[in-house]
Design a protein around this motif. Structure first.
Motif: not given
Length: 450
Positions: A44-57, A61-62, A64-70, A120-125
């Motif tokens: 659970m600690i590994c799962y929950s670390i994404l919340g505070p910073f990964f969506p913004n990061e 890296k290119g 969208s909010q929808t892609v982050v949700g996906l 690289p940013d975009g599709p590869v990331f």
């Protein structure tokens, strides 16, 4: 704790007639509790670390909010199929092997996820995020499915109590993940949180190899899909779906909402997420103990928890039709309220599923528990897919307030179904045992006459 009935001698007395003091926990039970607690916490600690910073990061890296949700949602889809398949074949694979290999795969994927900022940013990331998260989800499904199945096998009469106690460690992982992840990201960058916690998860592999007991069982011929022929099971599954959908929605959208609306840093976002995890962590063991002692209250807890969850999401946004301005204190208060209501609703669901499976005539063993555990994990994963994806879409095209209102509606819809099920017979493992005992006696007498 009541020991596994398979390890006891059967006689002509039911457990309710016994006047002996409750037996002490066996070595197998203690080792299993330690193992399951370590798995719950580290996963659970590994799962929950994404919340505070990964969506913004990810947005940087290119994505969208929808892609982050996906990206969050693909984890749930793979977890869904992994839970169903691994739960069905848990006996053939082996519960201990499945758990250990699940931890190993998850640890490797967590470390790899921390290196994605170098691509690289975009599709590869974006593509690599999907691949790594999908593999991680299968590993997580194996670890959690085997953990829950073994819990039901070794503690058959105290499922809710043990589950509630283990949720302390689940809650601790969820509590520590966001602030630790947010602090490590702010202090050391993107890579350190994943490398640190991936190594922690890797340490759990030899630890569990050493202390986890092996459980032998025979495969069952019962059909997995026969579980869906019972209406009560479908209703419970819907309740589980609404719970996980709400959590998945918050994982994918809350951090961006808090940063944009209140101007908070990632470290402070991790702290306000404590408001969700801490009440859940504290309430779960008490609710588990109470519902084990009074099984008839499980439906009441699920109904009340669903209504409370709906109210919490309505005020979290808050809902646009309420015309309440955004206030940080209200967000924190509603997160705490939602966390407590999730505990009320979540803890009774698994023992109720076990009781329904036994009511349908499924054998008592690891194979049945694996199927029930796989069903629980699969439905939970469906909600974890729906929550981030649909929540992300609504947030992107409307706003966070309407997305939270939709989650409130989902939780409220589970209420009428649970009330109707209250008219049915409340079944539990403890109540069913005397009936099975009578059935065995009747069968013996019939065979004796023949």
């Amino acid at each position: 704790m009541d020991p596994d009935p398979d390890l006891q001698q059967t006689d002509n007395h039911t457990p309710a007639e016994s006047t002996d003091p409750p037996p002490r926990m066996t070595r197998q039970q203690i080792l299993t509790l330690i193992s399951m607690a370590s798995v719950n916490f580290s996963s659970m600690i590994c799962y929950s670390i994404l919340g505070p910073f990964f969506p913004n990061e990810a947005v940087k890296k290119g994505a969208s909010q929808t892609v982050v949700g996906l990206i969050f949602g693909c984890y749930a889809v793979c977890n869904l199929f992994g839970s169903l398949i691994l739960g069905r074949y848990i006996v053939q694979i082996g519960a201990k092997f499945m758990l250990v290999m699940g931890l190993f795969v998850s640890s490797g994927c967590t470390i790899m996820f921390g290196l994605l900022d170098r691509v690289p940013d975009g599709p590869v990331f974006i593509a690599l995020c999907f691949i790594v998260r999908s593999i991680d989800a299968v590993g997580f499904a194996g670890a959690m499915t085997s953990t829950v199945a073994m819990m039901g096998k070794i503690f058959p009469n105290n499922v809710a109590t043990v589950l509630g106690s283990l949720e302390i460690f689940t809650g601790l992982g969820l509590i520590l993940g966001p602030p630790v992840g947010g602090w490590a990201y702010q202090s050391f960058g993107y890579e350190v949180p994943f490398l640190l916690l991936g190594c922690l998860l890797l340490i759990m592999v030899p630890f569990n190899i050493y202390i986890l007991p092996s459980i032998d069982a025979n495969p069952s011929k019962d059909s997995f899909f026969r579980l869906f022929t019972k209406v009560k099971i479908i209703l419970i599954c819907y309740v589980i779906f609404t719970l996980s959908a709400g959590l998945g929605f918050l994982d994918a959208t809350l951090s961006l909402f808090a940063i944009e609306t209140f101007g908070l840093s990632t470290g402070y976002v991790g702290l306000i997420m404590l408001g969700l995890s801490l009440p859940y962590c504290l309430a779960s063991p008490l609710i588990g103990y109470f519902t084990d002692k009074y099984p008839a209250t499980r439906s009441w807890f699920m109904v009340s928890g669903g209504v409370a969850t709906a109210l919490g999401f309505c005020l979290l946004g808050p809902a646009p039709f309420l015309h309440i301005p955004n206030q940080l204190w209200l967000v924190i208060a509603m997160l705490g309220f939602i966390g407590f209501s999730l505990g009320m609703t979540t803890i009774p669901t698994f023992p109720e599923l076990i009781a329904c499976a036994r009511e349908e005539g499924y054998e008592e063993g690891l194979s049945t528990l694996g199927m029930v555990s796989g069903l629980f994990g699969a439905v939970w994963s469906m909600g974890m897919f729906y929550g981030p994806v649909v929540g992300g879409l609504i947030t992107q095209h409307l706003n966070f307030h309407w997305a939270a209102t939709v989650q409130a509606g989902l939780a409220f819809l589970g209420r009428p179904g649970r009330k109707s099920s209250d008219r049915r017979k409340h079944s539990s493992p403890d109540r069913m045992k005397p009936q099975r005992h009578v059935d065995r006696q009747t069968t013996y007498r019939t065979m004796h006459k023949l």
